[in-house]
Design an enzyme around this catalytic site. Structure first.
Site, PDB file in Angstrom:
ATOM      1  CG  ASP A 107      34.709  35.306  -1.565  1.00 29.87           C
ATOM      2  OD1 ASP A 107      35.031  34.832  -0.594  1.00 29.87           O
ATOM      3  OD2 ASP A 107      34.070  36.824  -1.599  1.00 29.87           O
TER       4      ASP A 107
ATOM      5  CG  ASP B 174      38.907  34.033   3.839  1.00 26.53           C
ATOM      6  OD1 ASP B 174      38.861  33.375   2.869  1.00 26.53           O
ATOM      7  OD2 ASP B 174      39.176  35.057   4.564  1.00 26.53           O
TER       8      ASP B 174
END
Length: 534
Positions: free
Chosen positions: A146, A362
């Site tokens: 992440d 992202d």
């Protein structure tokens, strides 16, 4: 009250949109971190011509999609390969794709020698995870990567409700700090804890552990305490060659997990955050002189596998664009959007940056989310030459049948960023196949996903695939170039000045294989850069 700590939670609600909550300076939900003994919690940060009948039908289909509210009755069923090999109904449900994006929002990549698994297609895993070694003697842990959150945590031996099995077919391991000769508990009066909270916390006394609590926007949470232990990794030492290396890192020992983090369906051993804050593993390794804060990934979403490297990529060269200062995510300045070479006429506020607006890169999200106005204009331009296509609103995805090559029949979408950096998104990167001659749109209407995310452009794995993406935090820039992710790149060892080849990898040959129905998903491998120093 101490200042906010540098820990951030996962973005969004329980869906695959990057809708986001409302933390300060970003569209994320609040993430709380606190110290033991009642320590306080802190928020982390047109024209007027008559419309042709076919065009009217297209607009009607788009209006149906735009008006669809989350939870609306499905009008069809996806022929999906299950994201998880065990648990859930046999048919699977693509709605879980958005839910998973929501759970992943804010969790992206960052640091050392790691093997990456999974495949970022909506009809496959829709996520990436890695294997790391912690402790002495070392034990294996599988963590979701992440780039949008800032700590590494693993399920702790003291956690009674933590999952022991995973629907991904992985053997899970509980971390036991007492079983590691190199492990130690971080106390609330130690430097790491004070730095995390911006100062020594009230009511902190000797021998009190430094606790953390992260609240995620999908309602899940993790609570525990910080420990410091050995991380084992591979250091690049030659063309395709590595040798063992190690470092000491501080991470969370998760004593209690809430929401989906406590279930076994898609369970992993924890999460590894590769954000920019000082608490991330990348930042810790950089502070220790092990690496520079530069990493890159290349996701081969066609064949599976790919490249992940920490270090200065010298081949291929990439153009870069500045990161927006003082933002918790990888925010960039979007300047314009072209479809088939024609610039869309969009209002100026679409390109503004700030709280709950702007553009975010992202790689922790599968799909791409656009403000409603941008989504509508892009859809109209994409289907301009295909007004005879029949559309289906399948679980809030725009789907259609098409028998030819989508790359031959549909236009390229180009996003233009500051400093003349372009992101070319080809039809096979904004559509995804769902059965024979059935395609669905990988772009989503952010306006219908979340109030807080309605003005955000969020670009996920599909549009970043088949590109080498470089995150240079030393110079606060990010860049990319179209690339064959099943090939190799070259990184420079700043210690010796040598340049080494880093190849693409998969670890299926080592026995790690995952099947969604009859489809083999090759594991991606994160390749460690030559910056790592033993």
């Amino acid at each position: 009250m101490p200042p906010e700590p540098g820990l951030r939670g996962r973005w969004g609600g329980r869906r695959r949109s990057r809708g986001g909550g409302g933390g300060p300076n970003n569209s994320r939900p609040a993430a709380a971190v606190r110290c033991a003994q009642g320590g306080p919690s802190f928020a982390a940060p047109t024209n007027n011509k008559p419309m042709a009948p076919r065009a009217a039908l297209l607009l009607a289909a788009l209006a149906l999609l735009l008006a669809a509210a989350p939870g609306a009755a499905d009008t069809g069923v996806f022929q999906v390969r299950r994201k998880f090999p065990a648990g859930g109904d046999a048919g699977g449900n693509i709605t879980a794709l958005r839910a998973h994006d929501g759970r992943r929002h804010g969790r992206l990549l960052a640091a050392a020698d790691l093997k990456l698994g999974g495949l970022g297609l909506p009809t496959d895993t829709g996520l990436y995870f890695t294997e790391i070694n912690l402790g002495t003697p070392p034990k294996h842990y599988f963590l979701q990567v992440d780039t949008g959150s800032d700590i590494l945590w693993v399920n702790c031996i003291t956690c009674d409700q933590c999952p022991r099995k995973s629907g991904l077919g992985l053997d899970l391991t509980l971390y036991d700090p007492k079983a590691s000769s190199s492990g130690s508990t971080v106390l609330c009066d130690q430097e790491f804890c004070a730095a995390t909270y911006g100062g020594k916390l009230p009511r902190c006394s000797s021998n009190v552990p430094c606790e953390y609590k992260v609240m995620y926007g999908d309602g899940s949470s993790t609570t525990g305490f910080f420990v410091t232990d050995a991380l084992q990794f591979d250091q690049v030492t030659g063309d395709g060659q590595t040798k063992p290396g190690n470092a000491s890192v501080t991470f969370g020992c998760g004593a209690q997990q809430g929401g989906d983090l406590g279930t076994s369906n898609q369970a992993l051993d924890g999460i590894i955050g590769f954000g920019q804050a000082n608490t991330s593993m990348l930042s810790q390794l950089a502070a220790a002189g092990k690496v520079k804060k530069v990493f890159a990934h290349c996701l081969d979403i066609v064949q599976g596998g790919g490249i992940f490297a920490i270090g200065n990529v010298v081949q291929p060269k990439v153009k870069t664009t500045p990161l927006v200062p003082d933002m918790p995510h990888y925010n960039v300045n979007l300047k314009s959007v072209d479809v088939d070479g024609t610039t869309l006429q969009l209002p100026a506020h679409i390109f503004e940056t700030g709280d709950k607006k702007g553009t975010i890169i992202d790689s922790g999200t599968t799909l791409t989310y656009l403000p409603e106005l941008v989504f509508k204009e892009v859809m109209l331009a994409v289907f301009k030459k295909h007004q005879d296509i029949g559309f289906h609103n399948v679980q809030e995805f725009l789907c259609f049948e098409y028998s030819g090559s989508v790359d031959d029949g549909f236009p390229t979408i180009t996003f233009h960023f500051e400093d003349d950096l372009a992101l070319h998104v080809y039809p096979h990167e904004y559509f995804f196949a769902n059965g024979n001659d059935m395609y669905c749109m990988g772009f989503q209407n952010g306006g219908s996903q979340s109030k807080d995310g309605k003005d955000i452009v969020l670009m996920g794995d599909l549009v970043l695939s088949n590109k080498l993406v470089v995150y240079d935090l030393e110079n606060q820039v990010i860049g990319w170039t179209d690339y064959n992710c099943s090939s190799s790149i070259k990184v420079k060892d700043d210690k010796t000045g040598a340049t080494y080849t880093v190849n693409s990898h998969d670890i299926s040959s080592s026995g790690w294989r995952f099947r969604w129905n009859k489809t083999l998903v090759l594991l991606l491998v994160i390749v460690v850069s030559s910056y790592l120093i033993c």
